[in-house]
Design a protein around this motif. Structure first.
Motif, PDB file in Angstrom:
ATOM      1  N   ASN A  67       0.801  -1.236   0.000  1.00  0.00           N
ATOM      2  CA  ASN A  67       0.000   0.000   0.000  1.00  0.00           C
ATOM      3  C   ASN A  67       0.834   1.286   0.000  1.00  0.00           C
ATOM      4  O   ASN A  67       0.331   2.359   0.336  1.00  0.00           O
ATOM      5  CB  ASN A  67      -0.964   0.032   1.197  1.00  0.00           C
ATOM      6  CG  ASN A  67      -1.883  -1.168   1.204  1.00  0.00           C
ATOM      7  OD1 ASN A  67      -2.355  -1.582   0.143  1.00  0.00           O
ATOM      8  ND2 ASN A  67      -2.102  -1.736   2.380  1.00  0.00           N
ATOM      9  N   THR A  68       2.105   1.175  -0.331  1.00  0.00           N
ATOM     10  CA  THR A  68       2.951   2.371  -0.367  1.00  0.00           C
ATOM     11  C   THR A  68       2.823   3.049  -1.723  1.00  0.00           C
ATOM     12  O   THR A  68       2.844   2.388  -2.768  1.00  0.00           O
ATOM     13  CB  THR A  68       4.430   2.015  -0.122  1.00  0.00           C
ATOM     14  OG1 THR A  68       4.536   1.417   1.171  1.00  0.00           O
ATOM     15  CG2 THR A  68       5.308   3.255  -0.173  1.00  0.00           C
ATOM     16  N   VAL A  69       2.691   4.384  -1.694  1.00  0.00           N
ATOM     17  CA  VAL A  69       2.669   5.170  -2.939  1.00  0.00           C
ATOM     18  C   VAL A  69       4.064   5.761  -3.127  1.00  0.00           C
ATOM     19  O   VAL A  69       4.543   6.524  -2.293  1.00  0.00           O
ATOM     20  CB  VAL A  69       1.611   6.293  -2.877  1.00  0.00           C
ATOM     21  CG1 VAL A  69       1.647   7.126  -4.158  1.00  0.00           C
ATOM     22  CG2 VAL A  69       0.223   5.716  -2.658  1.00  0.00           C
ATOM     23  N   TYR A  70       4.711   5.374  -4.213  1.00  0.00           N
ATOM     24  CA  TYR A  70       6.055   5.891  -4.508  1.00  0.00           C
ATOM     25  C   TYR A  70       5.910   7.151  -5.357  1.00  0.00           C
ATOM     26  O   TYR A  70       5.165   7.164  -6.347  1.00  0.00           O
ATOM     27  CB  TYR A  70       6.884   4.823  -5.227  1.00  0.00           C
ATOM     28  CG  TYR A  70       7.123   3.614  -4.350  1.00  0.00           C
ATOM     29  CD1 TYR A  70       8.132   3.627  -3.394  1.00  0.00           C
ATOM     30  CD2 TYR A  70       6.309   2.482  -4.455  1.00  0.00           C
ATOM     31  CE1 TYR A  70       8.326   2.532  -2.570  1.00  0.00           C
ATOM     32  CE2 TYR A  70       6.501   1.387  -3.634  1.00  0.00           C
ATOM     33  CZ  TYR A  70       7.511   1.417  -2.687  1.00  0.00           C
ATOM     34  OH  TYR A  70       7.711   0.338  -1.858  1.00  0.00           O
ATOM     35  N   ARG A  71       6.650   8.185  -4.954  1.00  0.00           N
ATOM     36  CA  ARG A  71       6.457   9.501  -5.592  1.00  0.00           C
ATOM     37  C   ARG A  71       7.788  10.155  -5.948  1.00  0.00           C
ATOM     38  O   ARG A  71       8.792   9.965  -5.266  1.00  0.00           O
ATOM     39  CB  ARG A  71       5.711  10.439  -4.641  1.00  0.00           C
ATOM     40  CG  ARG A  71       4.267  10.089  -4.399  1.00  0.00           C
ATOM     41  CD  ARG A  71       3.677  10.991  -3.330  1.00  0.00           C
ATOM     42  NE  ARG A  71       4.174  10.664  -1.998  1.00  0.00           N
ATOM     43  CZ  ARG A  71       4.155  11.503  -0.955  1.00  0.00           C
ATOM     44  NH1 ARG A  71       3.697  12.726  -1.116  1.00  0.00           N
ATOM     45  NH2 ARG A  71       4.599  11.122   0.213  1.00  0.00           N
TER      46      ARG A  71
ATOM     47  N   LEU B 294      10.720  11.431  -3.213  1.00  0.00           N
ATOM     48  CA  LEU B 294      10.160  11.508  -1.872  1.00  0.00           C
ATOM     49  C   LEU B 294      10.286  10.153  -1.182  1.00  0.00           C
ATOM     50  O   LEU B 294      10.114   9.101  -1.811  1.00  0.00           O
ATOM     51  CB  LEU B 294       8.693  11.930  -1.942  1.00  0.00           C
ATOM     52  CG  LEU B 294       8.455  13.298  -2.612  1.00  0.00           C
ATOM     53  CD1 LEU B 294       6.970  13.586  -2.711  1.00  0.00           C
ATOM     54  CD2 LEU B 294       9.141  14.405  -1.830  1.00  0.00           C
ATOM     55  N   ALA B 295      10.581  10.181   0.100  1.00  0.00           N
ATOM     56  CA  ALA B 295      10.711   8.942   0.869  1.00  0.00           C
ATOM     57  C   ALA B 295       9.365   8.207   0.867  1.00  0.00           C
ATOM     58  O   ALA B 295       8.300   8.843   0.904  1.00  0.00           O
ATOM     59  CB  ALA B 295      11.147   9.260   2.291  1.00  0.00           C
ATOM     60  N   PRO B 296       9.397   6.853   0.822  1.00  0.00           N
ATOM     61  CA  PRO B 296       8.140   6.090   0.791  1.00  0.00           C
ATOM     62  C   PRO B 296       7.217   6.395   1.963  1.00  0.00           C
ATOM     63  O   PRO B 296       5.991   6.299   1.834  1.00  0.00           O
ATOM     64  CB  PRO B 296       8.614   4.629   0.823  1.00  0.00           C
ATOM     65  CG  PRO B 296      10.002   4.670   0.265  1.00  0.00           C
ATOM     66  CD  PRO B 296      10.573   5.971   0.714  1.00  0.00           C
ATOM     67  N   ASP B 297       7.805   6.776   3.104  1.00  0.00           N
ATOM     68  CA  ASP B 297       6.970   7.046   4.285  1.00  0.00           C
ATOM     69  C   ASP B 297       6.629   8.526   4.431  1.00  0.00           C
ATOM     70  O   ASP B 297       6.122   8.958   5.471  1.00  0.00           O
ATOM     71  CB  ASP B 297       7.671   6.548   5.554  1.00  0.00           C
ATOM     72  CG  ASP B 297       9.063   7.163   5.733  1.00  0.00           C
ATOM     73  OD1 ASP B 297       9.508   7.886   4.818  1.00  0.00           O
ATOM     74  OD2 ASP B 297       9.701   6.905   6.777  1.00  0.00           O
TER      75      ASP B 297
END
Length: 740
Positions: free
Chosen positions: A9-13, A61-64
């Motif tokens: 469920n991580t959004v990578y940006r 951007l960091a995943p968290d």
């Protein structure tokens, strides 16, 4: 930023600078695999609104990193580059430039990329190599001198040579294609080789005089740190030799050198000097190149293949992995300031880049800008003076010709014509300067005094006679046929008043029928390669009259010119712009600098209706440095730049009242918000109130505190942009160099 495994469920940006007139970067999503591959400084294909655009990644951007769940991110369409094409230092430079000049970061980054990369084309172009097929083809090319020269060069390289190297040697691509049609050579496409070429000396340096030696030693002491130098040298005092000897040491360390010149016209003589001194790869970057050649040169610089990068204004943003020295020649020249869109000044960008790269920056000029003298005065730059002309050459003497009492032929003083005749008879060359192209600046009816005015601008049409008789507005580009009669009274006697370079050319051909008149202006040099041909012709030791505009006065070495003349100095003395006298003084000294550079003494004649003007007398009786000292004192007393910092708001629409009301409203807001720490002049009509059918208004902001000025402008300017009517155009010019 690398992540070892995808988290659920991580959004990578990534954050992307998008080439639109918006002041933010925008977040885009991408897959885990793409996130792993993505590089800061690489290009991506994206969708923005209804457009498909090419952006550049400015951050991963960091995943968290926090994400607002209500925002639906668009996914990037494609990663276009495996590696960053803009390194961290160049991105920092572009970010600073965006903030300082208050211009959208996406547009700023786009301006640093070659056109093909902005269009999303692949980074790796195939190199074009030309090989000789027929080594006995002289009989096929007897009629073409260019093809004969190209053939001789190709014979020196039987195994083939790169097209860009052939171009640098003066062989045009069109000539190679003509030989290819005749079966004499062929073009082979190969993968680009970006390995650096070793640097060696092609020629030993000249013996430096004491001033040059001191300058060279001072710059070399700073070669591993940032320090700015103003090389203030008389015309013909050997500034280029100082550059070359400093470059020799920097190149020996495996570093790259970036050299900026104000205009394309200066690149042939500059590259000739470099090639005669160094065996190395030289990349040329200027607007005269086609898109593929510009990309190839940019790649040679960006990969470190090119040791010397020679370019005009925009080359200051070129990525260079081993930058060791930045040189700006003719640093005073207005061409270093971009006057449209992203209005940066290459001189100021160069100083900041030197700071980022920790390398020296050398600004050279015989007529340094008042701004640069102020930096020296404030201890931000070191001044190195060259007070001796190279060899036995003496500084030319300046003479003032009073047009009120002078006898004239075709608007030229009889005394000046006699002096020109003496020089030409001695087989010398004469330079005549007039900063007005075309045939005549005014067409008037002798019966009712009607004048041919541009219907879209507050300006007269200029009369042109080539390639056919027509009227041309030099401000908006409108072209009309030459009228056969006056539209006001139907009188058929219409008279051309005043002088343009084309009219003076006719007059000089009539007055000096036995000598060549070589005209150098935008009209005569518009074709590709035309300036190079003119320059080569001037370099021959044959008597001739060189006639031209600003192009002719900029740093060229004309060894056979012994007399210079400025036909109309008064236009520069009457301008409303407070920098006009500075530009006029620079022009006089630069034109004077073209005369007497060889062994023969030079003279310069100024035609004027105001012989008593204090500027002219300072230049005749003293010199440019004394003029600069006086000007600095006057600017300080008047609290004008560089003693206060300025920003210029340009506003244009079809309604002048709309401009005035809008600017007055926002001026009042700025006065309140800045607690009156920013002086506001205006709004006032621009010097040319109507241009291309639209009304122009100006508002000037001044403050003694640069940081405070920028702070207050930032939010106020964005607010103006959001509130302006759709029919209005606004622009912000930080540190403006012109008020037109």
């Amino acid at each position: 930023m690398q992540v070892s495994a995808p988290a659920p469920n991580t959004v990578y940006r990534v954050r992307v600078a998008v080439p639109v007139y918006l002041y933010d970067c925008f977040d885009y999503s991408l897959s885990f695999e793409q996130y792993q591959q993505a590089q800061i400084g690489a290009r991506v294909a994206i969708s923005f609104g209804r457009q498909n655009l090419i952006g550049v990644i400015t951050d991963k951007l960091a995943p968290d990193a926090p994400l607002d769940p209500s925002i639906k991110l668009k996914a990037i369409t494609e990663l276009l580059d495996d590696q960053a094409i803009l390194d961290g230092k160049v991105l920092s430079l572009l970010t600073w430039a965006s903030q300082y000049y208050q211009f959208p970061i996406g547009e700023v980054i786009q301006s640093a990329l070659p056109a093909l990369l902005r269009q999303g084309k692949p980074y790796n172009l195939l190199a074009r190599t030309w090989k000789l097929l027929d080594d006995d083809a002289e009989s096929k090319i007897k009629r073409s001198e260019r093809q004969q020269e190209a053939y001789k060069v190709l014979k020196l390289h039987p195994s083939g040579t790169a097209e860009n190297l052939l171009n640098l040697a003066g062989v045009e691509t069109a000539t190679l294609k003509a030989l290819e049609k005749k079966g004499i050579c062929e073009c082979v496409l190969d993968a680009q080789d970006f390995s650096p070429m070793p640097v060696s000396m092609a020629q030993m340096p000249l013996t430096a005089n004491p001033d040059q030696k001191k300058a060279i030693e001072s710059i070399l002491k700073a070669r591993k740190k940032y320090q700015a130098f103003l090389l203030d040298g008389l015309t013909g005092s050997g500034k280029t030799e100082v550059y070359l000897q400093v470059m020799q040491d920097v190149l020996k360390q495996g570093k790259q050198v970036l050299v900026l010149v104000p205009e394309i016209g200066l690149t042939p003589q500059t590259i000739s000097r470099f090639q005669s001194r160094f065996h190395c790869n030289i990349a040329l970057l200027h607007s005269g190149l086609n898109d593929s050649k510009r990309l190839q040169a940019w790649q040679a610089a960006q990969t470190g293949k090119a040791s010397i990068i020679l370019g005009t204004r925009s080359a200051i943003f070129t990525p260079l992995p081993n930058l060791g020295l930045i040189v700006l020649d003719e640093e005073h020249d207005l061409s270093f300031k971009q006057q449209e869109g992203f209005r940066y000044h290459a001189r100021d960008i160069a100083l900041y880049r030197g700071h980022l790269e920790q390398c020296p920056v050398v600004l050279g000029s015989a007529t340094p800008s008042i701004d640069s003298y102020a930096l020296v005065q404030n201890g931000k730059m070191s001044c190195l003076e060259l007070n001796q002309r190279a060899g036995s050459a003496l500084m030319p003497k300046i003479h003032i010709l009073d047009l009120k009492v002078a006898q004239k032929q075709h608007g030229i003083s009889q005394m000046l014509l006699e002096e020109m005749k003496k020089r030409l008879d001695k087989k010398e060359q004469v330079l005549v300067f007039l900063n007005r192209r075309g045939y005549a600046p005014v067409l008037i009816c002798e019966s009712c005094a009607w004048q041919a005015k541009c219907p879209h601008c507050d300006a007269n049409f200029t009369v042109h006679r080539t390639p056919y008789q027509h009227l041309h507005c030099h401000h908006c580009g409108t072209i009309h046929r030459m009228p056969s009669h006056c539209p006001q009274c139907s009188h058929t006697e219409l008279k051309s008043i005043g002088m343009g370079t084309a009219k003076v050319e006719d007059s000089l051909n009539e007055l000096f029928p036995d000598y060549d008149v070589i005209r150098v202006d935008r009209d005569s040099t518009s074709r590709v390669g035309s300036w190079q041909k003119i320059y080569d012709k001037i370099q021959k030791s044959e008597p001739a009259i060189l006639l031209g505009t600003q192009m002719l006065a900029k740093g060229h070495h004309f060894p056979y010119v012994t007399l210079g003349a400025i036909l109309d100095i008064d236009s520069g003395l009457l301008s409303v712009d407070f920098r006009a006298t500075e530009r006029t003084a620079q022009l006089v000294v630069q034109v004077a600098g073209r005369a007497g550079r060889g062994e023969r003494k030079g003279d310069v004649y100024l035609q004027t209706l105001r012989p008593e003007h204090p500027l002219l007398n300072t230049l005749v009786q003293e010199d440019y440095r004394q003029f600069a000292k006086q000007t600095l004192k006057e600017r300080q007393a008047a609290l004008m730049p560089p003693f206060r910092y300025a920003a210029l708001i340009r506003c244009e629409s079809k309604d002048q009242k709309l401009n005035t009301d809008f600017l007055q409203q926002h001026a009042q807001l700025l006065r309140q918000n800045s607690e009156h720490s920013v002086d506001i002049w205006g709004p006032i009509p621009a010097p040319m109130e109507r241009k291309a059918g639209r009304y122009q208004s100006h508002m000037v902001l001044l403050s003694a505190d640069r940081a405070r000025l920028h702070f207050y402008i930032r939010h106020w300017w964005l607010n103006m942009l959001h509130q302006k009517p759709s029919t209005m155009k606004l622009s912000l010019d930080i540190d403006p160099q012109e008020l037109s």
